[in-house]
Design a protein around this motif. Structure first.
Motif, short mmCIF file in Angstrom:
data_model
loop_
_atom_site.label_atom_id
_atom_site.label_comp_id
_atom_site.label_asym_id
_atom_site.label_seq_id
_atom_site.Cartn_x
_atom_site.Cartn_y
_atom_site.Cartn_z
N SER A 73 0.84 -1.18 0.00
CA SER A 73 0.00 0.00 0.00
C SER A 73 0.88 1.24 0.00
O SER A 73 2.09 1.17 0.28
CB SER A 73 -0.94 0.00 1.20
OG SER A 73 -0.20 0.13 2.40
N SER A 74 0.28 2.37 -0.32
CA SER A 74 1.09 3.57 -0.51
C SER A 74 0.35 4.80 -0.01
O SER A 74 -0.88 4.82 0.11
CB SER A 74 1.41 3.73 -2.00
OG SER A 74 2.14 4.92 -2.25
N GLU A 75 1.12 5.82 0.32
CA GLU A 75 0.59 7.13 0.68
C GLU A 75 1.22 8.20 -0.19
O GLU A 75 2.39 8.10 -0.56
CB GLU A 75 0.89 7.45 2.15
CG GLU A 75 0.11 6.65 3.14
CD GLU A 75 0.43 7.06 4.59
OE1 GLU A 75 -0.29 6.60 5.49
OE2 GLU A 75 1.41 7.81 4.80
N LEU A 76 0.43 9.21 -0.47
CA LEU A 76 0.92 10.42 -1.14
C LEU A 76 0.72 11.57 -0.16
O LEU A 76 -0.38 11.76 0.35
CB LEU A 76 0.14 10.67 -2.43
CG LEU A 76 0.26 12.06 -3.05
CD1 LEU A 76 1.67 12.34 -3.52
CD2 LEU A 76 -0.72 12.20 -4.22
N ASN A 77 1.78 12.29 0.12
CA ASN A 77 1.72 13.44 0.99
C ASN A 77 2.01 14.71 0.19
O ASN A 77 2.94 14.73 -0.62
CB ASN A 77 2.75 13.32 2.11
CG ASN A 77 2.53 12.10 2.96
OD1 ASN A 77 1.56 12.00 3.69
ND2 ASN A 77 3.43 11.13 2.84
N VAL A 78 1.22 15.73 0.44
CA VAL A 78 1.48 17.02 -0.17
C VAL A 78 1.53 18.06 0.94
O VAL A 78 0.57 18.20 1.71
CB VAL A 78 0.41 17.42 -1.20
CG1 VAL A 78 0.83 18.70 -1.93
CG2 VAL A 78 0.18 16.30 -2.21
N ASN A 79 2.65 18.76 1.04
CA ASN A 79 2.83 19.79 2.06
C ASN A 79 2.59 21.18 1.48
O ASN A 79 2.66 21.37 0.26
CB ASN A 79 4.26 19.73 2.61
CG ASN A 79 4.54 18.46 3.36
OD1 ASN A 79 3.67 17.95 4.06
ND2 ASN A 79 5.73 17.93 3.19
N ALA A 80 2.32 22.13 2.39
CA ALA A 80 2.20 23.54 1.99
C ALA A 80 1.31 23.69 0.77
O ALA A 80 1.72 24.21 -0.27
CB ALA A 80 3.59 24.13 1.73
N LEU A 81 0.08 23.23 0.91
CA LEU A 81 -0.84 23.18 -0.22
C LEU A 81 -1.04 24.55 -0.88
O LEU A 81 -1.14 25.58 -0.20
CB LEU A 81 -2.19 22.64 0.23
CG LEU A 81 -2.25 21.12 0.47
CD1 LEU A 81 -3.53 20.76 1.22
CD2 LEU A 81 -2.16 20.37 -0.84
N LEU A 82 -1.11 24.52 -2.20
CA LEU A 82 -1.39 25.69 -3.02
C LEU A 82 -2.73 25.50 -3.70
O LEU A 82 -3.20 24.37 -3.87
CB LEU A 82 -0.31 25.87 -4.08
CG LEU A 82 1.14 25.97 -3.59
CD1 LEU A 82 2.09 26.00 -4.78
CD2 LEU A 82 1.32 27.20 -2.72
N LEU A 83 -3.32 26.62 -4.12
CA LEU A 83 -4.59 26.52 -4.83
C LEU A 83 -4.46 25.62 -6.06
O LEU A 83 -5.38 24.85 -6.39
CB LEU A 83 -5.07 27.90 -5.26
CG LEU A 83 -5.42 28.89 -4.15
CD1 LEU A 83 -5.87 30.22 -4.75
CD2 LEU A 83 -6.51 28.34 -3.24
N GLY A 84 -3.33 25.67 -6.70
CA GLY A 84 -3.09 24.89 -7.91
C GLY A 84 -2.96 23.39 -7.68
O GLY A 84 -2.91 22.63 -8.64
N ASP A 85 -2.93 22.99 -6.43
CA ASP A 85 -2.88 21.55 -6.12
C ASP A 85 -4.27 20.92 -6.17
O ASP A 85 -4.40 19.70 -6.06
CB ASP A 85 -2.26 21.32 -4.74
CG ASP A 85 -0.81 21.74 -4.65
OD1 ASP A 85 -0.36 22.12 -3.54
OD2 ASP A 85 -0.11 21.68 -5.70
N SER A 86 -5.29 21.74 -6.32
CA SER A 86 -6.65 21.21 -6.46
C SER A 86 -6.71 20.35 -7.71
O SER A 86 -6.41 20.82 -8.81
CB SER A 86 -7.65 22.35 -6.56
OG SER A 86 -7.70 23.10 -5.38
#
Lengths: 111, 109
Positions: A73-86
């Motif tokens: 299994s896997s995880e994806l982490n995104v830090n310091a979210l930006l509007l463009g990450d939507s």
């Protein structure tokens, strides 16, 4: 035979927050790939994990990180979210570099 | 990376009509897949076809790897065929799958 499962299906975050998305591969598969799909575009490759190592990475900043566990299994982490990450975040599993099978995706909205 | 171009970008069909979707790619590839993305966003596997011809019901696909293109045929289209069709290609070990920009198909009753 369970297919690829992803969670959560939908989530809303605010700019600057962090998010973790999860993926369980199809039974028997050992490789997990993550894709980002913005509205109206094709999926863009983020990275691929095999044997708990990042094997391949697309053109995404270090804010995007991942992990693969011994059960594949896997995880994806995104830090310091930006509007463009939507976007819709898609997980795909495969047996090494074989045919890809996708989950239903996690739809992330950043406000 | 590999450039993947799909045509046409948009297609509107009357129910029962036939259609051909095309995928051109800029380099030799080891694998090619066709997907249908349903309105909820899930990518459904249609064909895994690095070369040759395959058929599955009303759908069939042909890949001519030496000429770097693949075709997806939809016969007797139904409203449930609506959605976006993507092709994706893979060049080999150490490489990623590259997706085209898709063909948006609308089948009207």
């Amino acid at each position: 035979d369970a297919g690829v499962t992803q969670s959560p299906t939908h989530l809303i975050k605010t700019r600057g927050q962090q998010v973790t998305l999860r993926c369980s591969p199809k039974s028997g598969h050992d490789t997990v790939s993550w894709y980002q799909q913005a509205l109206g575009q094709g999926p863009q490759f983020i990275f691929q994990y095999y044997e708990e190592e990042e094997r391949q990475r697309g053109n995404f900043p270090d804010r995007f990180s991942g992990h693969q566990f011994p059960n594949y299994s896997s995880e994806l982490n995104v830090n310091a979210l930006l509007l463009g990450d939507s976007a819709l975040y898609l997980c795909a599993s495969s047996l090494s570099v074989g045919e890809l099978f996708f989950g239903e995706g996690s739809r992330l909205t950043v406000l | 990376g590999i450039q993947v171009e799909q045509s046409p970008p948009d297609l509107i069909l009357q129910e029962g009509a036939n259609s051909t979707l095309r995928c051109n790619f800029s380099d030799s590839v080891n694998n090619l897949q066709w997907f249908h993305q349903n309105p909820w966003g899930q990518l459904i596997n249609l064909f895994y076809i690095p070369s040759g011809t395959k058929q599955n019901g009303r759908l069939s696909a042909t890949t001519v790897a030496t000429e770097r293109y693949s075709l997806l045929y939809i016969s007797s289209s139904q409203t449930t065929d609506s959605g976006v069709y993507f092709c994706a290609v893979w060049r080999g070990a150490g490489n990623q799958f590259y997706f085209g920009t898709g063909t948006s198909l609308t089948v009207i009753p």
